[in-house]
Design a protein around this motif. Sequence first.
Motif, PDB file in Angstrom:
ATOM      1  N   THR A 159       0.820  -1.217   0.000  1.00 52.27           N
ATOM      2  CA  THR A 159       0.000   0.000   0.000  1.00 52.27           C
ATOM      3  C   THR A 159       0.856   1.269   0.000  1.00 52.27           C
ATOM      4  O   THR A 159       0.350   2.348  -0.251  1.00 52.27           O
ATOM      5  N   ALA A 160       2.165   1.127   0.323  1.00 49.34           N
ATOM      6  CA  ALA A 160       3.029   2.308   0.329  1.00 49.34           C
ATOM      7  C   ALA A 160       3.417   2.678  -1.109  1.00 49.34           C
ATOM      8  O   ALA A 160       3.406   1.815  -2.001  1.00 49.34           O
ATOM      9  N   ASP A 161       3.728   3.957  -1.336  1.00 51.72           N
ATOM     10  CA  ASP A 161       4.196   4.439  -2.647  1.00 51.72           C
ATOM     11  C   ASP A 161       3.321   3.950  -3.797  1.00 51.72           C
ATOM     12  O   ASP A 161       3.815   3.434  -4.812  1.00 51.72           O
ATOM     13  N   ASN A 162       2.031   4.070  -3.628  1.00 51.61           N
ATOM     14  CA  ASN A 162       1.069   3.652  -4.654  1.00 51.61           C
ATOM     15  C   ASN A 162       1.207   2.198  -5.062  1.00 51.61           C
ATOM     16  O   ASN A 162       0.813   1.807  -6.165  1.00 51.61           O
ATOM     17  N   GLY A 163       1.804   1.391  -4.212  1.00 48.54           N
ATOM     18  CA  GLY A 163       1.897  -0.046  -4.511  1.00 48.54           C
ATOM     19  C   GLY A 163       2.922  -0.393  -5.566  1.00 48.54           C
ATOM     20  O   GLY A 163       2.928  -1.500  -6.106  1.00 48.54           O
TER      21      GLY A 163
END
Length: 279
Positions: A81-85
């Motif tokens: 879920t971090a950095d737009n995946g």
Amino acid sequence: AAGPARPPVIWLHFQECTGCTESLLRATHPTVEGLILDLISLDYSETLLAAAGHQAEQALHDSLENNKGGFILVVEGSVPTADNGNFCKVAGKTPQQMLHGIAPHAAAAIAIGSCASWGGVQSAAPNPTGAIGIQEALKLYGISKSDGTALPVINLPGCPASPYNILSTVLYYLTLSQLPELDAKGRPKFAYGRLIHENCERRPHFDAGRFAEEYGDDGHRQGWCLYKLGCKGPETYANCPVIEFGDVGGNTWPVGIGHPCFGCSEQGVGFHKPLHEQA
Ligand code: SF4
Ligand code: SF4
Ligand code: F3S
């Protein structure tokens, strides 16, 4: 009731090690060939598909077109879920984008392994990718079935998941045309209803106070209880001691070969805990 004939299955790989597929490849009853040639129609799987590249994408597209609302979505791996995946992409798409395009059209989803169930190894602190499981991702991104109802998700945790739990879940569906009864964490009760400790063959040693104190000592050699070596069997729900799996040519399980259960299937236990809480 007559079960559905060879239900179509789309099997996606997100952030994972492919160990759950590897584990399934070693199943003996039924074998994986029996599963994918006779029981299900495995329309898309990045590991097992003969096709590659655009042909593989076409197989996915065709299955989606032909089986709207009627296929089983299997997911192996967690959703970043971090950095737009951007930590995980297949054919240029992140898991979030793939779920948006595919999950609304599935009849049900199976999260195979601890990664897909609740984030698994990748979600251990400091969880740089913001890894979460499928059920949580569907909620986070507001993804539901195209009729607006929630997509049922069956969690089959384990690292790797026992192949017999996915085979049993699929066979249950084929035989009864319904999904098995689940516990509060979305796990089939038939497989995760009891603690490892309840069915462990070393339990008489635990009850009698006979413990291995270190690897290779007398107690360890004699098959005594592994609690003092860190066994998480008393807090882990899974059927490993009963069903066994994982050894080519004859099943066994971690405790059966002298290694403590490290709670690979249990949320919040063992490596699923934040690092500072791990024993
Ligand atoms: Fe690999 Fe474990 Fe994830 Fe399965 S649950 S894909 S074995 S890391
Ligand atoms: Fe319980 Fe683990 Fe000892 Fe088995 S080895 S009896 S699961 S503590
Ligand atoms: Fe995992 Fe423990 Fe079973 S480590 S494979 S849940 S015995």
